[in-house]
Design a protein around this motif. Structure first.
Motif, PDB file in Angstrom:
ATOM      1  N   SER A 175       0.811  -1.215   0.000  1.00  0.00           N
ATOM      2  CA  SER A 175       0.000   0.000   0.000  1.00  0.00           C
ATOM      3  C   SER A 175       0.848   1.270   0.000  1.00  0.00           C
ATOM      4  O   SER A 175       0.469   2.274  -0.619  1.00  0.00           O
ATOM      5  CB  SER A 175      -0.954   0.009   1.198  1.00  0.00           C
ATOM      6  OG  SER A 175      -0.244  -0.143   2.408  1.00  0.00           O
ATOM      7  N   TYR A 230       0.326   4.069  -2.822  1.00  0.00           N
ATOM      8  CA  TYR A 230       0.034   5.481  -2.594  1.00  0.00           C
ATOM      9  C   TYR A 230       1.036   6.354  -3.365  1.00  0.00           C
ATOM     10  O   TYR A 230       0.665   7.388  -3.936  1.00  0.00           O
ATOM     11  CB  TYR A 230       0.103   5.807  -1.108  1.00  0.00           C
ATOM     12  CG  TYR A 230      -1.205   5.638  -0.381  1.00  0.00           C
ATOM     13  CD1 TYR A 230      -1.943   6.748   0.016  1.00  0.00           C
ATOM     14  CD2 TYR A 230      -1.702   4.373  -0.075  1.00  0.00           C
ATOM     15  CE1 TYR A 230      -3.149   6.599   0.693  1.00  0.00           C
ATOM     16  CE2 TYR A 230      -2.903   4.208   0.601  1.00  0.00           C
ATOM     17  CZ  TYR A 230      -3.621   5.336   0.979  1.00  0.00           C
ATOM     18  OH  TYR A 230      -4.816   5.177   1.636  1.00  0.00           O
ATOM     19  N   GLN A 274      -7.605  10.495   2.281  1.00  0.00           N
ATOM     20  CA  GLN A 274      -7.055   9.316   2.947  1.00  0.00           C
ATOM     21  C   GLN A 274      -5.992   9.675   3.971  1.00  0.00           C
ATOM     22  O   GLN A 274      -5.769   8.934   4.925  1.00  0.00           O
ATOM     23  CB  GLN A 274      -6.452   8.366   1.897  1.00  0.00           C
ATOM     24  CG  GLN A 274      -7.461   7.658   1.019  1.00  0.00           C
ATOM     25  CD  GLN A 274      -8.284   6.652   1.783  1.00  0.00           C
ATOM     26  OE1 GLN A 274      -7.812   6.023   2.725  1.00  0.00           O
ATOM     27  NE2 GLN A 274      -9.541   6.496   1.395  1.00  0.00           N
ATOM     28  N   LEU A 275      -5.335  10.807   3.771  1.00  0.00           N
ATOM     29  CA  LEU A 275      -4.247  11.216   4.667  1.00  0.00           C
ATOM     30  C   LEU A 275      -4.648  12.384   5.557  1.00  0.00           C
ATOM     31  O   LEU A 275      -3.799  13.118   6.045  1.00  0.00           O
ATOM     32  CB  LEU A 275      -3.012  11.597   3.837  1.00  0.00           C
ATOM     33  CG  LEU A 275      -2.427  10.486   2.967  1.00  0.00           C
ATOM     34  CD1 LEU A 275      -1.345  11.038   2.058  1.00  0.00           C
ATOM     35  CD2 LEU A 275      -1.882   9.352   3.823  1.00  0.00           C
ATOM     36  N   THR A 307      -2.432  10.027  12.927  1.00  0.00           N
ATOM     37  CA  THR A 307      -1.426  10.303  11.913  1.00  0.00           C
ATOM     38  C   THR A 307      -0.366   9.205  11.817  1.00  0.00           C
ATOM     39  O   THR A 307       0.480   9.262  10.950  1.00  0.00           O
ATOM     40  CB  THR A 307      -0.727  11.632  12.217  1.00  0.00           C
ATOM     41  OG1 THR A 307      -0.181  11.576  13.546  1.00  0.00           O
ATOM     42  CG2 THR A 307      -1.720  12.789  12.133  1.00  0.00           C
ATOM     43  N   THR A 308      -0.418   8.229  12.709  1.00  0.00           N
ATOM     44  CA  THR A 308       0.596   7.181  12.659  1.00  0.00           C
ATOM     45  C   THR A 308       0.029   5.887  12.103  1.00  0.00           C
ATOM     46  O   THR A 308       0.397   5.456  11.018  1.00  0.00           O
ATOM     47  CB  THR A 308       1.175   6.921  14.063  1.00  0.00           C
ATOM     48  OG1 THR A 308       0.089   6.651  14.970  1.00  0.00           O
ATOM     49  CG2 THR A 308       1.946   8.138  14.538  1.00  0.00           C
ATOM     50  N   HIS A 309      -0.882   5.237  12.791  1.00  0.00           N
ATOM     51  CA  HIS A 309      -1.449   3.978  12.311  1.00  0.00           C
ATOM     52  C   HIS A 309      -2.710   3.670  13.103  1.00  0.00           C
ATOM     53  O   HIS A 309      -2.961   4.235  14.162  1.00  0.00           O
ATOM     54  CB  HIS A 309      -0.441   2.844  12.452  1.00  0.00           C
ATOM     55  CG  HIS A 309      -0.211   2.446  13.884  1.00  0.00           C
ATOM     56  ND1 HIS A 309       0.675   3.120  14.688  1.00  0.00           N
ATOM     57  CD2 HIS A 309      -0.778   1.482  14.659  1.00  0.00           C
ATOM     58  CE1 HIS A 309       0.656   2.574  15.889  1.00  0.00           C
ATOM     59  NE2 HIS A 309      -0.217   1.592  15.906  1.00  0.00           N
ATOM     60  N   ILE A 358      -2.707  -0.583   9.421  1.00  0.00           N
ATOM     61  CA  ILE A 358      -2.598   0.398   8.347  1.00  0.00           C
ATOM     62  C   ILE A 358      -1.623   1.483   8.783  1.00  0.00           C
ATOM     63  O   ILE A 358      -1.939   2.314   9.643  1.00  0.00           O
ATOM     64  CB  ILE A 358      -3.966   1.000   7.998  1.00  0.00           C
ATOM     65  CG1 ILE A 358      -4.934  -0.120   7.593  1.00  0.00           C
ATOM     66  CG2 ILE A 358      -3.837   2.027   6.881  1.00  0.00           C
ATOM     67  CD1 ILE A 358      -6.313   0.365   7.253  1.00  0.00           C
ATOM     68  N   LYS A 369      -0.415   4.623   8.226  1.00  0.00           N
ATOM     69  CA  LYS A 369      -0.722   5.835   7.481  1.00  0.00           C
ATOM     70  C   LYS A 369       0.507   6.722   7.320  1.00  0.00           C
ATOM     71  O   LYS A 369       0.597   7.481   6.361  1.00  0.00           O
ATOM     72  CB  LYS A 369      -1.842   6.603   8.179  1.00  0.00           C
ATOM     73  CG  LYS A 369      -3.162   5.855   8.212  1.00  0.00           C
ATOM     74  CD  LYS A 369      -4.288   6.713   8.748  1.00  0.00           C
ATOM     75  CE  LYS A 369      -4.608   7.847   7.807  1.00  0.00           C
ATOM     76  NZ  LYS A 369      -5.747   8.653   8.279  1.00  0.00           N
ATOM     77  N   ASN A 370       1.430   6.642   8.250  1.00  0.00           N
ATOM     78  CA  ASN A 370       2.656   7.421   8.104  1.00  0.00           C
ATOM     79  C   ASN A 370       3.474   6.942   6.902  1.00  0.00           C
ATOM     80  O   ASN A 370       4.092   7.740   6.205  1.00  0.00           O
ATOM     81  CB  ASN A 370       3.490   7.365   9.380  1.00  0.00           C
ATOM     82  CG  ASN A 370       3.606   5.959   9.932  1.00  0.00           C
ATOM     83  OD1 ASN A 370       2.976   5.021   9.441  1.00  0.00           O
ATOM     84  ND2 ASN A 370       4.414   5.796  10.964  1.00  0.00           N
ATOM     85  N   HIS A 430       2.123   5.576   4.250  1.00  0.00           N
ATOM     86  CA  HIS A 430       1.361   6.058   3.095  1.00  0.00           C
ATOM     87  C   HIS A 430       1.750   7.497   2.767  1.00  0.00           C
ATOM     88  O   HIS A 430       1.903   7.859   1.597  1.00  0.00           O
ATOM     89  CB  HIS A 430      -0.141   5.981   3.383  1.00  0.00           C
ATOM     90  CG  HIS A 430      -0.635   4.583   3.549  1.00  0.00           C
ATOM     91  ND1 HIS A 430      -1.912   4.289   3.982  1.00  0.00           N
ATOM     92  CD2 HIS A 430      -0.027   3.383   3.350  1.00  0.00           C
ATOM     93  CE1 HIS A 430      -2.075   2.982   4.035  1.00  0.00           C
ATOM     94  NE2 HIS A 430      -0.945   2.413   3.659  1.00  0.00           N
ATOM     95  N   LEU A 431       1.909   8.312   3.802  1.00  0.00           N
ATOM     96  CA  LEU A 431       2.299   9.699   3.597  1.00  0.00           C
ATOM     97  C   LEU A 431       3.686   9.789   2.977  1.00  0.00           C
ATOM     98  O   LEU A 431       3.917  10.582   2.048  1.00  0.00           O
ATOM     99  CB  LEU A 431       2.263  10.448   4.927  1.00  0.00           C
ATOM    100  CG  LEU A 431       2.726  11.905   4.893  1.00  0.00           C
ATOM    101  CD1 LEU A 431       1.846  12.732   3.970  1.00  0.00           C
ATOM    102  CD2 LEU A 431       2.728  12.501   6.302  1.00  0.00           C
TER     103      LEU A 431
END
Length: 215
Positions: A125, A129, A157-158, A164-166, A175, A177-178, A180-181
């Motif tokens: 993922s 992204y 999504q962000l 902001t981390t997971h 997931i 997310k950091n 992904h960013l």
């Protein structure tokens, strides 16, 4: 009639053979590293430290926590190739896609080694992204509607009003997310570099082939 003329293209809306092989090879890697068992998955994921095998920072991106995770990323890659299929017709598109994937992977791995907080990482993922960010910037001039929609989805999504981390999804997928960013941020300079090289190639005067025919 004018709308139909704008939509119509001179070549069929299909990927070139090199790009087909490129995306197919990614799918094959995902299938090979699919989560057939927990022990099999643990062989390939990364533990995000300096003492593990270096190759795990490659295999981890094609390893998934469960079948739902695998199907989700496979579907995302299909959507990516389908959305930008009409824009990837030039010969250099194959090299740009390979470069973007390697560049995004390298940046994400640098983050995993230095700043990642969790003990393990697996999944495509983050790279996905980054590819969407790359495509939305690289092909913005020729496909503004789709690219703007992709940028909007990436921003949603962000969004900062969630963690902001997971977070752990309902299926038990972690997931990151950091990551992904980081993927999105790495896709942007890769796209800008490709745009610069493409512009430079267009401005370069074509070499004329000498003609030996009589005037």
């Amino acid at each position: 009639m004018q709308i139909l003329q704008l939509i119509k293209t001179d070549t069929p809306n299909v990927l070139s053979r090199p790009l087909k092989g490129f995306f197919l090879s990614i799918f094959i890697l995902m299938i090979f590293f699919a989560p057939y068992s927990e022990s099999w998955t643990n062989l390939w994921l990364t533990t995000c430290d300096w003492q593990q095998d270096v190759w795990r920072y490659v295999t981890a991106h094609f390893t998934h926590w469960n079948i739902n995770h695998l199907i989700m990323n496979m579907s995302g890659l299909i959507i990516y190739s389908w959305l930008f299929m009409d824009d990837m017709k030039s010969r250099r598109s194959f090299y740009e896609q390979v470069f973007s994937l390697i560049f995004i992977l390298a940046v994400i791995d640098s983050y995993l080694i230095t700043c990642y907080k969790l003990n393990t990482y697996a999944g495509f993922s983050g790279i996905l992204y980054g590819l969407f960010a790359f495509g939305s910037i690289r092909y913005w001039r020729s496909n503004r509607l789709i690219c703007n929609l992709v940028i909007l989805v990436l921003m949603l999504q962000l969004q900062p009003w969630f963690e902001t981390t997971h977070f752990v999804a309902d299926q038990g997928i972690i997931i990151a997310k950091n990551v992904h960013l980081i993927g999105v941020l790495s896709g942007i300079p890769a796209a800008l570099l490709c745009l610069y090289l493409d512009k430079r190639a267009r401005l370069k005067p074509d070499t004329k082939i000498p003609s030996f025919s009589k005037p």
